[in-house]
Design a protein around this motif. Structure first.
Motif, PDB file in Angstrom:
ATOM      1  N   GLY A 206     -10.978  66.030  53.981  1.00  0.00           N
ATOM      2  CA  GLY A 206     -11.629  66.774  52.908  1.00  0.00           C
ATOM      3  C   GLY A 206     -11.693  67.936  53.343  1.00  0.00           C
ATOM      4  N   LEU A 207     -11.462  68.509  54.563  1.00  0.00           N
ATOM      5  CA  LEU A 207     -11.727  69.878  54.878  1.00  0.00           C
ATOM      6  C   LEU A 207     -10.307  70.508  55.110  1.00  0.00           C
ATOM      7  CD1 LEU A 207     -14.650  71.332  55.570  1.00  0.00           C
ATOM      8  CD2 LEU A 207     -13.777  71.159  57.921  1.00  0.00           C
ATOM      9  N   GLN A 208      -9.908  71.316  54.172  1.00  0.00           N
ATOM     10  CA  GLN A 208      -8.516  71.701  53.805  1.00  0.00           C
ATOM     11  C   GLN A 208      -8.333  73.142  54.601  1.00  0.00           C
ATOM     12  OE1 GLN A 208      -7.389  72.410  49.909  1.00  0.00           O
ATOM     13  NE2 GLN A 208      -5.539  73.383  50.486  1.00  0.00           N
ATOM     14  N   VAL A 209      -7.520  73.327  55.405  1.00  0.00           N
ATOM     15  CA  VAL A 209      -7.072  74.154  56.186  1.00  0.00           C
ATOM     16  C   VAL A 209      -6.156  75.131  55.352  1.00  0.00           C
ATOM     17  CG1 VAL A 209      -6.390  75.642  58.171  1.00  0.00           C
ATOM     18  CG2 VAL A 209      -7.687  73.469  58.481  1.00  0.00           C
ATOM     19  N   ILE A 210      -6.754  76.156  54.674  1.00  0.00           N
ATOM     20  CA  ILE A 210      -5.755  76.800  53.590  1.00  0.00           C
ATOM     21  C   ILE A 210      -4.731  77.920  54.280  1.00  0.00           C
ATOM     22  CG2 ILE A 210      -7.140  76.733  51.832  1.00  0.00           C
ATOM     23  CD1 ILE A 210      -8.357  79.183  51.979  1.00  0.00           C
ATOM     24  N   THR A 211      -5.504  78.478  55.431  1.00  0.00           N
ATOM     25  CA  THR A 211      -4.422  79.400  56.478  1.00  0.00           C
ATOM     26  C   THR A 211      -5.290  79.871  57.840  1.00  0.00           C
ATOM     27  OG1 THR A 211      -3.296  81.394  56.142  1.00  0.00           O
ATOM     28  CG2 THR A 211      -5.400  81.568  55.349  1.00  0.00           C
ATOM     29  N   GLU A 212      -4.540  80.173  58.548  1.00  0.00           N
ATOM     30  CA  GLU A 212      -5.210  80.637  59.950  1.00  0.00           C
ATOM     31  C   GLU A 212      -4.215  81.830  60.244  1.00  0.00           C
ATOM     32  OE1 GLU A 212      -4.718  77.666  63.127  1.00  0.00           O
ATOM     33  OE2 GLU A 212      -3.968  76.512  61.632  1.00  0.00           O
ATOM     34  N   THR A 213      -5.066  82.785  61.338  1.00  0.00           N
ATOM     35  CA  THR A 213      -4.584  83.774  61.839  1.00  0.00           C
ATOM     36  C   THR A 213      -4.742  83.815  63.149  1.00  0.00           C
ATOM     37  OG1 THR A 213      -4.297  86.169  61.525  1.00  0.00           O
ATOM     38  CG2 THR A 213      -6.747  85.060  61.289  1.00  0.00           C
ATOM     39  N   ASN A 214      -3.739  84.606  63.950  1.00  0.00           N
ATOM     40  CA  ASN A 214      -4.107  85.101  65.493  1.00  0.00           C
ATOM     41  C   ASN A 214      -4.182  86.350  65.461  1.00  0.00           C
ATOM     42  OD1 ASN A 214      -2.038  82.361  65.578  1.00  0.00           O
ATOM     43  ND2 ASN A 214      -3.317  82.663  67.615  1.00  0.00           N
ATOM     44  N   THR A 215      -5.372  86.871  66.195  1.00  0.00           N
ATOM     45  CA  THR A 215      -5.678  88.561  66.367  1.00  0.00           C
ATOM     46  C   THR A 215      -6.206  88.751  67.688  1.00  0.00           C
ATOM     47  OG1 THR A 215      -7.770  88.361  65.611  1.00  0.00           O
ATOM     48  CG2 THR A 215      -6.164  88.584  63.747  1.00  0.00           C
ATOM     49  N   GLU A 216      -5.901  89.781  68.167  1.00  0.00           N
ATOM     50  CA  GLU A 216      -6.647  90.089  69.532  1.00  0.00           C
ATOM     51  C   GLU A 216      -8.028  90.183  69.226  1.00  0.00           C
ATOM     52  OE1 GLU A 216      -6.668  94.481  70.574  1.00  0.00           O
ATOM     53  OE2 GLU A 216      -5.040  94.388  69.257  1.00  0.00           O
ATOM     54  N   TYR A 217      -8.766  89.825  70.476  1.00  0.00           N
ATOM     55  CA  TYR A 217     -10.356  89.574  70.339  1.00  0.00           C
ATOM     56  C   TYR A 217     -10.948  91.174  70.322  1.00  0.00           C
ATOM     57  CZ  TYR A 217      -9.760  85.093  72.150  1.00  0.00           C
ATOM     58  OH  TYR A 217      -9.384  83.675  72.241  1.00  0.00           O
ATOM     59  N   ASN A 218     -10.899  91.653  68.989  1.00  0.00           N
ATOM     60  CA  ASN A 218     -11.459  93.203  68.641  1.00  0.00           C
ATOM     61  C   ASN A 218     -11.945  93.015  67.146  1.00  0.00           C
ATOM     62  OD1 ASN A 218     -11.838  94.835  71.033  1.00  0.00           O
ATOM     63  ND2 ASN A 218      -9.528  95.227  70.892  1.00  0.00           N
ATOM     64  N   VAL A 219     -12.955  93.565  66.845  1.00  0.00           N
ATOM     65  CA  VAL A 219     -13.287  93.452  65.478  1.00  0.00           C
ATOM     66  C   VAL A 219     -12.491  94.316  64.461  1.00  0.00           C
ATOM     67  CG1 VAL A 219     -15.471  94.414  64.052  1.00  0.00           C
ATOM     68  CG2 VAL A 219     -15.888  93.607  66.295  1.00  0.00           C
ATOM     69  N   ALA A 220     -12.043  95.308  64.744  1.00  0.00           N
ATOM     70  CA  ALA A 220     -11.120  96.051  63.687  1.00  0.00           C
ATOM     71  C   ALA A 220      -9.991  95.136  63.540  1.00  0.00           C
ATOM     72  CB  ALA A 220     -10.739  97.503  64.193  1.00  0.00           C
ATOM     73  N   PRO A 221      -9.154  94.710  64.247  1.00  0.00           N
ATOM     74  CA  PRO A 221      -7.926  93.888  63.619  1.00  0.00           C
ATOM     75  C   PRO A 221      -8.384  92.768  63.147  1.00  0.00           C
ATOM     76  CG  PRO A 221      -7.869  94.034  66.232  1.00  0.00           C
ATOM     77  CD  PRO A 221      -8.953  94.896  65.666  1.00  0.00           C
ATOM     78  N   ALA A 222      -9.510  92.084  63.643  1.00  0.00           N
ATOM     79  CA  ALA A 222     -10.113  90.786  62.878  1.00  0.00           C
ATOM     80  C   ALA A 222     -10.330  91.163  61.614  1.00  0.00           C
ATOM     81  CB  ALA A 222     -11.076  90.335  63.913  1.00  0.00           C
ATOM     82  N   GLN A 223     -11.361  92.113  61.237  1.00  0.00           N
ATOM     83  CA  GLN A 223     -11.490  92.475  60.059  1.00  0.00           C
ATOM     84  C   GLN A 223     -10.327  92.782  59.085  1.00  0.00           C
ATOM     85  OE1 GLN A 223     -14.238  95.897  59.749  1.00  0.00           O
ATOM     86  NE2 GLN A 223     -14.159  96.025  57.434  1.00  0.00           N
ATOM     87  N   GLU A 224      -9.116  93.496  59.477  1.00  0.00           N
ATOM     88  CA  GLU A 224      -7.991  93.616  58.889  1.00  0.00           C
ATOM     89  C   GLU A 224      -7.294  92.637  58.504  1.00  0.00           C
ATOM     90  OE1 GLU A 224      -3.830  96.260  59.529  1.00  0.00           O
ATOM     91  OE2 GLU A 224      -5.529  96.310  60.791  1.00  0.00           O
ATOM     92  N   ALA A 225      -7.317  91.466  59.367  1.00  0.00           N
ATOM     93  CA  ALA A 225      -6.624  90.285  59.006  1.00  0.00           C
ATOM     94  C   ALA A 225      -7.404  89.488  58.031  1.00  0.00           C
ATOM     95  CB  ALA A 225      -6.433  89.667  60.612  1.00  0.00           C
ATOM     96  N   MET A 226      -8.738  89.550  58.128  1.00  0.00           N
ATOM     97  CA  MET A 226      -9.438  88.561  57.234  1.00  0.00           C
ATOM     98  C   MET A 226      -9.287  89.282  55.854  1.00  0.00           C
ATOM     99  SD  MET A 226     -11.075  85.909  56.189  1.00  0.00           S
ATOM    100  CE  MET A 226     -11.731  85.227  57.714  1.00  0.00           C
ATOM    101  N   THR A 227      -9.299  90.569  55.805  1.00  0.00           N
ATOM    102  CA  THR A 227      -9.250  91.278  54.437  1.00  0.00           C
ATOM    103  C   THR A 227      -8.146  91.024  53.713  1.00  0.00           C
ATOM    104  OG1 THR A 227     -10.535  93.177  55.401  1.00  0.00           O
ATOM    105  CG2 THR A 227      -9.030  93.669  53.317  1.00  0.00           C
ATOM    106  N   SER A 228      -6.953  90.867  54.419  1.00  0.00           N
ATOM    107  CA  SER A 228      -5.394  90.593  53.928  1.00  0.00           C
ATOM    108  C   SER A 228      -5.594  89.169  53.281  1.00  0.00           C
ATOM    109  CB  SER A 228      -4.637  90.620  54.987  1.00  0.00           C
ATOM    110  OG  SER A 228      -4.355  91.901  55.361  1.00  0.00           O
TER     111      SER A 228
END
Length: 357
Positions: A206-228
């Motif tokens: 019932g827990l649906q994984v709609i998408t996932e991402t890989n980013t380096e362990y830094n806030v800025a690229p993680a924020q950019e990836a999540m924004t998209s």
């Protein structure tokens, strides 16, 4: 042959049997001694030792803090007369460069190499070569596949991922749409956390994984990836983030887009913990202690000093939730704003983890 046997005196037979028994006893003793000694270490290695720190990259704050614990531990060991020098390299994220750096340490005949692997398999040959040359090798955080090391030191990354996923199942009642945020692909600590989460997800369809991402362990690229991902997914019920800076980046992306925050897992990144408290998040986190680096140096020196160290040192995972987050934030001013709030450590803790006296 029979005539030869008849020609052997009873006295000689007794001496031969006694010699064979003594040789067998020596073999048993030698085998026991070899099994008690730390792996890899050979040759005439005496204090003070030269330690190599083969860093995969130094840019993320977690790595800078970790290197800080390594240099601090080396200073303590220098005072004790156990370490002479620390050789530091930075592969800038390139596993092939890291291999070259480790080879340079082997050529320099350092006494020990401490390493976070930029690849779980690419480093196997050079790490094995170091072990064959009698160099103590201690691998922590992101691990190599080969067991030709003196010790591997880590938390249980599979448990990390499984516990985070179980918390998400509990928060969402086993139903909802989630996004998974992973660290860099090919890094064992990231891959193992993701593997640990999968059986929990399989057991809760019932827990649906709609998408996932890989980013380096830094806030800025993680924020950019999540924004998209936010633009592409109007309905998100939870973020199964498997790294602290990733979680902070996710929270900031939700805030920037004016989206309501959702249950989010993470790590002991100061920024994530502060955002959690500030935004009243439903959150869960654990800690990959930066002092794993210091423990690795200490372990290498203990092994060089003839101590029997475990082949694998498992460091327990703490749980950070609403009942414990305050104790971490109370110490926040001791750590960088973009850093990780890690627990205290000392020789007594290290000895307990290594079960040495």
């Amino acid at each position: 042959m029979k005539n030869l046997e008849n020609g052997i005196s009873a006295s000689l037979r007794r001496r031969l049997l006694a010699g064979a028994a003594a040789a067998a006893a020596l073999l048993v003793f030698s085998a026991g001694t070899a099994s008690a000694a730390a792996n890899c270490i050979k040759g005439d290695r005496k204090a003070p030792y030269t330690i190599g720190w083969a860093n995969i990259y130094s840019v993320p704050t977690w790595m800078k803090q970790t290197e800080g614990t390594i240099t601090a531990e080396v200073e303590e060991l220098k005072k004790a007369g156990l370490v002479r020098d620390l050789m530091i390299t930075d592969a800038q994220g390139n596993a092939q460069t890291q291999i070259q750096h480790i080879q340079s340490m082997i050529d320099a005949n350092v006494d020990a190499i401490v390493v976070i692997a930029g690849s779980s398999n690419a480093l196997d040959r050079v790490i094995s070569d170091a072990c064959d040359k009698g160099i103590a090798v201690v691998n922590f955080d992101s691990l190599v596949n080969t067991d030709k090391v003196t010790a591997k030191i880590n938390t249980d990354s599979n448990e990390w991922g499984a516990t985070a996923a179980k918390w998400m199942v509990s928060q969402l009642g086993g139903k909802g749409k989630i996004i998974i945020m992973n660290g860099p692909a090919g890094i064992s600590v990231s891959d193992d956390r993701r593997k640990g989460a999968q059986p929990v997800l399989d057991a809760n369809p019932g827990l649906q994984v709609i998408t996932e991402t890989n980013t380096e362990y830094n806030v800025a690229p993680a924020q950019e990836a999540m924004t998209s991902l936010l633009f592409a997914n109007p309905e998100i019920d939870g973020v199964l983030s498997l790294g602290g800076a990733l979680s902070a980046g996710s929270v900031l992306a939700f805030e920037r887009q004016g989206r309501d925050q959702v249950p989010t897992t993470g790590e002991n990144a100061r920024q994530f913990l502060e955002l959690w408290k500030e935004k009243g998040l439903k959150g869960w986190a654990t800690m990959q202690p930066n002092w794993l680096g210091a423990l690795s140096v200490y372990t290498a020196v203990q092994a060089l000093e003839g101590k029997d160290v475990p082949a694998f040192v498992k460091v327990p995972l703490p749980v950070i939730d609403d009942s414990t987050i305050g104790s971490y934030l109370a110490r926040a001013d001791k750590f960088p704003a973009d850093g990780y709030i890690y627990s205290d450590y000392d020789k007594a803790l290290f000895d307990k983890l290594l079960a040495t006296k």
